[in-house]
Design an enzyme around this catalytic site. Sequence first.
Site, short mmCIF file in Angstrom:
data_model
loop_
_atom_site.label_atom_id
_atom_site.label_comp_id
_atom_site.label_asym_id
_atom_site.label_seq_id
_atom_site.Cartn_x
_atom_site.Cartn_y
_atom_site.Cartn_z
N GLU A 162 -1.08 34.72 9.71
CA GLU A 162 -0.82 33.80 8.60
C GLU A 162 0.29 34.26 7.68
O GLU A 162 0.06 34.56 6.49
CB GLU A 162 -2.11 33.57 7.79
N GLU A 366 -8.77 31.54 14.45
CA GLU A 366 -9.78 31.54 13.38
C GLU A 366 -10.24 30.12 13.12
O GLU A 366 -9.42 29.21 13.05
CB GLU A 366 -9.24 32.07 12.04
C1 PNW Z 1 -7.63 33.35 6.40
N1 PNW Z 1 -5.70 29.58 1.62
O1 PNW Z 1 -7.26 33.44 5.07
C2 PNW Z 1 -7.52 34.78 6.83
O2 PNW Z 1 -6.82 34.97 8.02
C3 PNW Z 1 -8.82 35.50 6.80
O3 PNW Z 1 -8.57 36.86 6.58
C4 PNW Z 1 -9.74 34.89 5.76
O4 PNW Z 1 -10.89 35.63 5.56
C5 PNW Z 1 -10.06 33.49 6.23
O5 PNW Z 1 -8.88 32.74 6.46
C6 PNW Z 1 -10.94 32.70 5.27
O6 PNW Z 1 -10.30 32.50 4.05
C7 PNW Z 1 -6.90 32.41 4.28
O7 PNW Z 1 -5.87 29.83 0.43
C8 PNW Z 1 -6.97 32.66 2.93
O8 PNW Z 1 -5.19 28.51 2.03
C9 PNW Z 1 -6.56 31.71 2.04
C10 PNW Z 1 -6.09 30.52 2.53
C11 PNW Z 1 -5.99 30.27 3.88
C12 PNW Z 1 -6.42 31.23 4.76
#
Ligand code: PNW
Length: 461
Positions: A162, A366
């Site tokens: 990401e 994921e």
């Molecule tokens: C992803 N957003 O994180 C990550 O790859 C993981 O480490 C995380 O635990 C999981 O999704 C759940 O959040 C994100 O704010 C964190 O859009 C924030 C965002 C998107 C993905």
Amino acid sequence: MTAFPENFLWGTATAAYQVEGAAAEDGRGPSIWDTFSHTPGLVANGDTGDVACDHYHRLDEDLDLLAALGVGAYRFSISWPRVRPQGRANRPGLDFYERLVDGLLARNIAPVATLYHWDLPQELEDAGGWPERETAYRFADYATLMGETIGDRVHTWITLNEPWCSAYLGYASGVHAPGRTEPAAALAAVHHLNLGHGLAVQALRATGAKDAKMSVTLNLHHVRGVSEADADAVRRADAVANRAFLGPMLEGAYPRDLIEDTAAVTDWSFVRDGDEATACQPIDVLGVNYYNPTLVRQWDGSSERATADGHQDGAASPWIACEDVEFVQQPGPYTEMGWNIDETGLTELLLRLHRDHPGTPLMITENGAAFADVVTPDGRVHDERRVDYLHRHLTAVAEAIAGGADVRGYFVWSLMDNFEWAHGYAKRFGIVRVEPGTLERVWKDSAHWYRDVVATGKLPG
Ligand code: PNW
């Protein structure tokens, strides 16, 4: 009954800083997330990853847990500051990942290794971080070290997790480490992440990793407009969130409209001749993380701007050059993150990728949901909302496959409850519960359910 292809890869996912703990052991150096989480007020409840799930010390137990789930693959990430603090190889840190990979292979589980899941060594941030070109070269050095160490045993390498989050949450909105709010620097970070990805694929291919599959994981936003009149808002959000990465990585060029939209922020002079070609290394599979879609509307200035994407509550927005785009509240139900549950976005996203990039196989690296656990006196954890979420999204994947999308696998986020970044331990994504205090692993109902799905290759009902 929904069935999946014969060789479909079923897995679960975690990331180093979220599960390992052992933050100051065996020569590990600090990362930007150590610094960020130890700065008062930046992470909920003052939580840090110092101990996390103590996975570093419970490796064998967690490997046995994966084996009991019956998964064919495990997606983990490598802590850069554990293996290469201050730019020097750290043997005890490397040993941990050797034991992890060997332990997976001994249990017939394919290792899917992410090189960068957000834990940049602090000294590289002190030298400027991802907005600096040097960081991309240091990333390639680190990739070489890992390719030489475990490249002969890793099934799939994922360079970055990401980069949208790394660049925009880290350097524009500042809700993730290193917490900077500099839009121009965020776009430079976008570029150096793209460049670093390409350099890392080249570096890995030059080592013992040459037989492994190469991949990168993007959190692509499935952007929809409220009506046809919002097409330009959709285009802008899609450019800065998705095509800023898909363009260079898969087509060897930044989209023209992105450069134009962001002209007031940067002149993109950090892009040198040949960089886009370097970023565009052939990959074997594209990793897709999906949680929910994004809904936008063109803002005409006549009312207060809607900012319902969960990123606009602070002063700074991660949505650079989207000042006239409204992020509209979507209908529920919602998870504990406040993210709406809408699996149709996943089918549409996969079909769009299949249409726009027909030669690139896809993998869901994921997908999952945070819900509060309901623990009954018999010690069981009844998370039927998570089972429902997973069921819906796997059905959506199957629909995309039926529509022609070449989807090779699916990884639940997450194997276990863990450090959910700025939310700390309050948001729980695991199919396995991690008991606060004792850190005991307890199977939730969703873990039992997922084990059956993996065993049969089919969804029940
Ligand atoms: C992803 N957003 O994180 C990550 O790859 C993981 O480490 C995380 O635990 C999981 O999704 C759940 O959040 C994100 O704010 C964190 O859009 C924030 C965002 C998107 C993905």
